[in-house]
Design a protein around this motif. Sequence first.
Motif, PDB file in Angstrom:
ATOM      1  N   PRO A 231     -47.329   1.850  17.229  1.00  0.00           N
ATOM      2  CA  PRO A 231     -46.981   2.342  18.564  1.00  0.00           C
ATOM      3  C   PRO A 231     -46.679   3.832  18.529  1.00  0.00           C
ATOM      4  N   GLY A 232     -46.926   4.505  19.641  1.00  0.00           N
ATOM      5  CA  GLY A 232     -46.663   5.936  19.720  1.00  0.00           C
ATOM      6  C   GLY A 232     -45.198   6.226  19.974  1.00  0.00           C
ATOM      7  N   THR A 233     -44.817   7.451  19.733  1.00  0.00           N
ATOM      8  CA  THR A 233     -43.472   7.911  20.032  1.00  0.00           C
ATOM      9  C   THR A 233     -43.452   8.356  21.488  1.00  0.00           C
ATOM     10  N   LEU A 234     -42.481   7.889  22.244  1.00  0.00           N
ATOM     11  CA  LEU A 234     -42.370   8.297  23.639  1.00  0.00           C
ATOM     12  C   LEU A 234     -41.639   9.625  23.718  1.00  0.00           C
ATOM     13  N   VAL A 235     -42.253  10.584  24.415  1.00  0.00           N
ATOM     14  CA  VAL A 235     -41.632  11.884  24.618  1.00  0.00           C
ATOM     15  C   VAL A 235     -41.550  12.148  26.116  1.00  0.00           C
ATOM     16  N   PRO A 236     -40.473  12.822  26.562  1.00  0.00           N
ATOM     17  CA  PRO A 236     -40.368  13.116  27.994  1.00  0.00           C
ATOM     18  C   PRO A 236     -41.320  14.228  28.408  1.00  0.00           C
ATOM     19  N   VAL A 237     -41.924  14.054  29.559  1.00  0.00           N
ATOM     20  CA  VAL A 237     -42.791  15.073  30.153  1.00  0.00           C
ATOM     21  C   VAL A 237     -42.230  15.375  31.533  1.00  0.00           C
ATOM     22  N   GLU A 238     -41.888  16.616  31.768  1.00  0.00           N
ATOM     23  CA  GLU A 238     -41.366  17.012  33.073  1.00  0.00           C
ATOM     24  C   GLU A 238     -42.520  17.406  33.968  1.00  0.00           C
ATOM     25  N   GLU A 239     -42.434  17.014  35.216  1.00  0.00           N
ATOM     26  CA  GLU A 239     -43.400  17.440  36.225  1.00  0.00           C
ATOM     27  C   GLU A 239     -42.636  18.140  37.342  1.00  0.00           C
ATOM     28  N   TRP A 240     -43.033  19.366  37.624  1.00  0.00           N
ATOM     29  CA  TRP A 240     -42.405  20.156  38.682  1.00  0.00           C
ATOM     30  C   TRP A 240     -43.437  20.389  39.775  1.00  0.00           C
ATOM     31  N   MET A 241     -43.022  20.242  41.024  1.00  0.00           N
ATOM     32  CA  MET A 241     -43.922  20.480  42.151  1.00  0.00           C
ATOM     33  C   MET A 241     -43.489  21.755  42.889  1.00  0.00           C
ATOM     34  N   TYR A 242     -44.463  22.606  43.165  1.00  0.00           N
ATOM     35  CA  TYR A 242     -44.235  23.833  43.922  1.00  0.00           C
ATOM     36  C   TYR A 242     -45.118  23.846  45.156  1.00  0.00           C
ATOM     37  N   GLU A 243     -44.555  24.289  46.270  1.00  0.00           N
ATOM     38  CA  GLU A 243     -45.345  24.537  47.478  1.00  0.00           C
ATOM     39  C   GLU A 243     -46.012  25.897  47.304  1.00  0.00           C
ATOM     40  N   THR A 244     -47.184  26.065  47.857  1.00  0.00           N
ATOM     41  CA  THR A 244     -47.886  27.353  47.743  1.00  0.00           C
ATOM     42  C   THR A 244     -47.914  28.054  49.089  1.00  0.00           C
ATOM     43  N   GLY A 245     -46.787  28.112  49.748  1.00  0.00           N
ATOM     44  CA  GLY A 245     -46.702  28.777  51.046  1.00  0.00           C
ATOM     45  C   GLY A 245     -47.194  27.861  52.153  1.00  0.00           C
ATOM     46  N   LYS A 246     -47.903  28.436  53.096  1.00  0.00           N
ATOM     47  CA  LYS A 246     -48.361  27.665  54.260  1.00  0.00           C
ATOM     48  C   LYS A 246     -49.763  27.111  54.071  1.00  0.00           C
ATOM     49  N   THR A 247     -50.246  27.100  52.854  1.00  0.00           N
ATOM     50  CA  THR A 247     -51.577  26.559  52.600  1.00  0.00           C
ATOM     51  C   THR A 247     -51.516  25.041  52.518  1.00  0.00           C
ATOM     52  N   GLN A 248     -52.632  24.420  52.320  1.00  0.00           N
ATOM     53  CA  GLN A 248     -52.720  22.962  52.223  1.00  0.00           C
ATOM     54  C   GLN A 248     -52.615  22.469  50.780  1.00  0.00           C
ATOM     55  N   PHE A 249     -52.109  23.324  49.903  1.00  0.00           N
ATOM     56  CA  PHE A 249     -52.093  22.972  48.488  1.00  0.00           C
ATOM     57  C   PHE A 249     -50.691  23.000  47.887  1.00  0.00           C
ATOM     58  N   ARG A 250     -50.529  22.269  46.810  1.00  0.00           N
ATOM     59  CA  ARG A 250     -49.321  22.270  46.000  1.00  0.00           C
ATOM     60  C   ARG A 250     -49.730  22.462  44.547  1.00  0.00           C
ATOM     61  N   ARG A 251     -48.789  22.933  43.762  1.00  0.00           N
ATOM     62  CA  ARG A 251     -49.033  23.045  42.320  1.00  0.00           C
ATOM     63  C   ARG A 251     -48.118  22.080  41.589  1.00  0.00           C
ATOM     64  N   ILE A 252     -48.688  21.349  40.657  1.00  0.00           N
ATOM     65  CA  ILE A 252     -47.929  20.450  39.797  1.00  0.00           C
ATOM     66  C   ILE A 252     -47.951  21.060  38.396  1.00  0.00           C
ATOM     67  N   ILE A 253     -46.775  21.326  37.872  1.00  0.00           N
ATOM     68  CA  ILE A 253     -46.631  21.922  36.550  1.00  0.00           C
ATOM     69  C   ILE A 253     -46.117  20.842  35.612  1.00  0.00           C
ATOM     70  N   ARG A 254     -46.848  20.578  34.526  1.00  0.00           N
ATOM     71  CA  ARG A 254     -46.398  19.605  33.517  1.00  0.00           C
ATOM     72  C   ARG A 254     -45.868  20.369  32.314  1.00  0.00           C
ATOM     73  N   MET A 255     -44.712  19.919  31.816  1.00  0.00           N
ATOM     74  CA  MET A 255     -44.081  20.576  30.678  1.00  0.00           C
ATOM     75  C   MET A 255     -43.637  19.557  29.650  1.00  0.00           C
ATOM     76  N   ARG A 256     -43.809  19.914  28.399  1.00  0.00           N
ATOM     77  CA  ARG A 256     -43.284  19.122  27.293  1.00  0.00           C
ATOM     78  C   ARG A 256     -42.484  20.055  26.409  1.00  0.00           C
ATOM     79  N   ASN A 257     -41.277  19.636  26.053  1.00  0.00           N
ATOM     80  CA  ASN A 257     -40.383  20.434  25.216  1.00  0.00           C
ATOM     81  C   ASN A 257     -40.147  21.833  25.794  1.00  0.00           C
TER      82      ASN A 257
END
Length: 197
Positions: free
Chosen positions: A156-182
């Motif tokens: 089995p693999g080792t479970l590690v936490p992965v953070e996901e942060w969501m940012y709005e990109t102003g008044k556009t129809q898009f968002r940014r999802i940032i994934r981080m480990r350690n």
Amino acid sequence: MRLLLSIRLLGLILLPGLAVLPGTGNTAFRCGSSLVDVGDWPVEVEERCGAPDYVATYPTATVPGVGVVGEVEHWYYNPGPHGFIRRLEFRDGKLRSEHSLGYGFSGDSAGDCSPARLQSGVSEFEMVAYCGEPVSRRVTWEAIGRGSDIAGHYRPGTLVPVEEWMYETGKTQFRRIIRMRNGRVTHVETTRKPRGN
């Protein structure tokens, strides 16, 4: 024979000097005019280094039905553009490691959340400095290192936490999802907002 003896003598002369070189096993590092060492308490580090510029805390282990049973804290110190950002990692109330990251930045870099800034390797501290706090966060768990061993048994693999942060990109129809480990960005994704938002 004489050359071999000279090489051995040179090795014996140089070997003791290597033990005092930075990065060769010496765990202490300088913070201003004081020394900080692995194993120090957070209060001791703050007395010697001052308050950190940013602190991030996230889980390292969870138990089903119990919740988070282990956490890690990252303390960041930004000396400005002429020095390296330092990240201190605390686990179980002790300093575990110190890492020098890229050059620091001045206050005029704040708010510059351009796509060029959002790259793999950027620290969580830099993300907050450039883009502010995310509108939403979550922690997921990812298995790494799973597969079969040499004998063909499932490992089995080792479970590690992965953070996901969501940012709005102003008044556009898009968002940014940032994934981080350690504490470092591993992936940046642009997604479309759901209709009606």
